[in-house]
Scaffold this active site. Structure first.
Site, PDB file in Angstrom:
ATOM      1  N   LYS A 193      45.918  40.103  30.368  1.00 43.84           N
ATOM      2  CA  LYS A 193      44.486  39.812  30.265  1.00 43.84           C
ATOM      3  C   LYS A 193      44.123  39.115  28.962  1.00 43.84           C
ATOM      4  O   LYS A 193      43.164  38.351  28.915  1.00 43.84           O
ATOM      5  CB  LYS A 193      43.661  41.092  30.409  1.00 43.84           C
ATOM      6  N   LYS A 223      48.613  38.365  40.891  1.00 40.09           N
ATOM      7  CA  LYS A 223      47.890  39.462  41.542  1.00 40.09           C
ATOM      8  C   LYS A 223      46.480  39.010  41.914  1.00 40.09           C
ATOM      9  O   LYS A 223      45.792  38.394  41.101  1.00 40.09           O
ATOM     10  CB  LYS A 223      47.788  40.654  40.579  1.00 40.09           C
ATOM     11  N   LYS A 246      39.651  40.660  40.653  1.00 39.94           N
ATOM     12  CA  LYS A 246      38.215  40.353  40.670  1.00 39.94           C
ATOM     13  C   LYS A 246      37.873  39.299  39.642  1.00 39.94           C
ATOM     14  O   LYS A 246      37.002  38.483  39.846  1.00 39.94           O
ATOM     15  CB  LYS A 246      37.425  41.618  40.308  1.00 39.94           C
TER      16      LYS A 246
HETATM   17  P1  ATP Z   1      39.890  42.990  37.353  1.00 40.59           P
HETATM   18  O1  ATP Z   1      40.405  41.604  37.643  1.00 40.59           O
HETATM   19  O2  ATP Z   1      38.504  42.988  36.788  1.00 40.59           O
HETATM   20  O3  ATP Z   1      40.851  43.824  36.540  1.00 40.59           O
HETATM   21  P2  ATP Z   1      40.887  44.199  39.760  1.00 40.59           P
HETATM   22  O4  ATP Z   1      40.785  43.450  41.029  1.00 40.59           O
HETATM   23  O5  ATP Z   1      42.209  44.236  39.082  1.00 40.59           O
HETATM   24  O6  ATP Z   1      39.741  43.685  38.777  1.00 40.59           O
HETATM   25  P3  ATP Z   1      40.366  46.963  39.148  1.00 40.59           P
HETATM   26  O7  ATP Z   1      38.971  47.454  39.099  1.00 40.59           O
HETATM   27  O8  ATP Z   1      41.044  46.657  37.849  1.00 40.59           O
HETATM   28  O9  ATP Z   1      40.401  45.668  40.094  1.00 40.59           O
HETATM   29  O10 ATP Z   1      41.269  47.974  39.984  1.00 40.59           O
HETATM   30  C1  ATP Z   1      40.720  48.785  41.016  1.00 40.59           C
HETATM   31  C2  ATP Z   1      41.828  49.312  41.923  1.00 40.59           C
HETATM   32  O11 ATP Z   1      42.305  48.266  42.785  1.00 40.59           O
HETATM   33  C3  ATP Z   1      43.064  49.835  41.171  1.00 40.59           C
HETATM   34  O12 ATP Z   1      43.563  50.970  41.865  1.00 40.59           O
HETATM   35  C4  ATP Z   1      44.023  48.691  41.260  1.00 40.59           C
HETATM   36  O13 ATP Z   1      45.376  49.105  41.129  1.00 40.59           O
HETATM   37  C5  ATP Z   1      43.727  48.171  42.664  1.00 40.59           C
HETATM   38  N1  ATP Z   1      44.069  46.756  42.791  1.00 40.59           N
HETATM   39  C6  ATP Z   1      43.577  45.741  42.048  1.00 40.59           C
HETATM   40  N2  ATP Z   1      44.088  44.574  42.446  1.00 40.59           N
HETATM   41  C7  ATP Z   1      44.940  44.850  43.468  1.00 40.59           C
HETATM   42  C8  ATP Z   1      45.770  44.064  44.312  1.00 40.59           C
HETATM   43  N3  ATP Z   1      45.832  42.745  44.148  1.00 40.59           N
HETATM   44  N4  ATP Z   1      46.502  44.669  45.259  1.00 40.59           N
HETATM   45  C9  ATP Z   1      46.443  46.015  45.436  1.00 40.59           C
HETATM   46  N5  ATP Z   1      45.687  46.825  44.665  1.00 40.59           N
HETATM   47  C10 ATP Z   1      44.929  46.256  43.702  1.00 40.59           C
HETATM   48 MG    MG Z   2      42.373  45.210  37.168  1.00 39.38          MG
END
Ligand code: ATP
Ligand code: MG
Length: 331
Positions: free
Chosen positions: A116, A198, A201
């Site tokens: 990040k 990955k 969001k």
């Molecule tokens: P950001 O980009 O802001 O970090 P994010 O999509 O990674 O957002 P988080 O809020 O950090 O989402 O994570 C929320 C949950 O979703 C966690 O349990 C994380 O492991 C899961 N998660 C996030 N991205 C993925 C993905 N690509 N595949 C499966 N699980 C995911």
């Molecule tokens: Mg995340």
């Protein structure tokens, strides 16, 4: 140190950092919903994690309500303990205490910070670096047994585990030692336009992310533009053919089947993409309908969050008192 009920306690959290995507749903939320009666659940909207990177205040407020509505629209029951992290000051208080306890070297090993912060390491906030200490606080504060997360968060749960063991060893039994639980092949869905990255969001690559609230047209267009690999046949090979493997994982996740078995049903990438688009659209449609209803009535969402915070506050105060006493902070 024991959970109040005989059920195992789980902590589930998502950041209100933008629109939720299919990775969040298939990797996290859907399993929480399915298992909610089996566990003693804590559903948290982890907004203090979100401010580790700059946020527009109005967007953050909106994203927080959106996330609560998506939790409910996905099937989390209203009576579950669901609250906003910053409404419980004990999270931040314990995070500070743990920051003073966790060696720098442990945090330096965390891959999420490296990803990040990227080339902006020196300009990143101290909070982004200390993020895993706050996450350890989230988990340890509530005497959590299990933390259901995608693969990207396993390292942070491991750190929380190490913190609990070390703290208990130094100050006496205080924290339950938690463990991470991953959901199988949906634990790391990747971007459609870059099947090595990955799905996230806040990656800043909307074209590669299937948002839960995307319209049917947008979702279909994104799926049809997904990068596939050279070779025309459809086979499940996450290392050699990550693009096709990602589509198969998305499809299998939605249908509760396995990617290997599904691969045999398709003779072309186009056929696979058609099935993925149709299935994703059908999967998110009921969530979108319930979400739209819930967002018409923010009062109800606010009331559910207030009620959740009131439930959680009492127990966390007791835990913080215990930790303070262990450290010798004057009562
Ligand atoms: P950001 O980009 O802001 O970090 P994010 O999509 O990674 O957002 P988080 O809020 O950090 O989402 O994570 C929320 C949950 O979703 C966690 O349990 C994380 O492991 C899961 N998660 C996030 N991205 C993925 C993905 N690509 N595949 C499966 N699980 C995911
Ligand atoms: Mg995340």
């Amino acid at each position: 140190m024991q959970s109040a009920t005989t059920k195992l306690r789980v902590f589930s959290g998502i950041q209100p950092s933008g629109g939720l995507h299919l990775g969040n749903y298939l990797g996290a939320i859907r399993n929480w919903v399915r298992n909610q009666d089996k566990y003693d659940n804590i559903f948290c909207i982890v907004d203090l994690h979100t401010i580790t990177v700059p946020q527009d205040p109005a967007a953050l407020r909106e994203n927080t309500l959106d996330l609560a509505a998506v939790y409910l629209a996905s099937g989390i029951k209203r009576e579950q303990a669901m609250f906003v992290q910053s409404h419980i000051p004990a999270h931040a208080e314990l995070a500070w205490i743990l920051e003073c306890f966790i060696p720098m070297g442990w945090l330096e090993r965390m891959t999420q910070f490296k990803e990040k912060s990227g080339r902006e390491r020196e300009r990143s906030s101290a909070g982004l670096f200390a993020y895993p200490a706050l996450m350890a606080a989230d988990i340890l504060l509530h005497d959590v047994d299990e933390v259901p997360v995608g693969a990207d968060q396993s390292q942070h749960v491991e750190l929380a585990r190490d913190v609990a063991v070390r703290f208990n060893g130094r100050y006496g039994p205080t924290f339950v030692v938690p463990k991470a639980v991953n959901p199988g092949f949906t634990r790391r869905l990747r971007e459609l336009s870059d099947p090595c990255a990955k799905m996230g969001k806040s990656n800043g690559n909307e074209a590669g992310v299937l948002f839960l609230l995307d319209s049917a047209e947008v979702a279909r267009r994104k799926v049809f533009r997904a990068v596939t690999d050279s070779g025309r046949e459809v086979a499940y090979d996450p290392v050699g053919r990550p693009g096709v493997a990602n589509l198969l994982e998305i499809l299998a996740g939605c249908l509760d089947e396995t990617p290997t078995a599904l691969a045999r049903s398709f003779s072309s990438h186009r056929q696979l993409k058609e099935a993925v688009a149709d299935t994703v659209i059908a999967t998110v449609r009921p969530i979108q309908t319930r979400y739209a209803e819930l967002r018409k009535d923010d009062g109800t969402v606010h009331a559910i969050l207030r009620q959740g915070a009131a439930q959680a506050r009492e127990q966390t105060q007791q835990k913080v008192r215990e930790v303070r006493a262990r450290l010798g902070l004057l009562p």
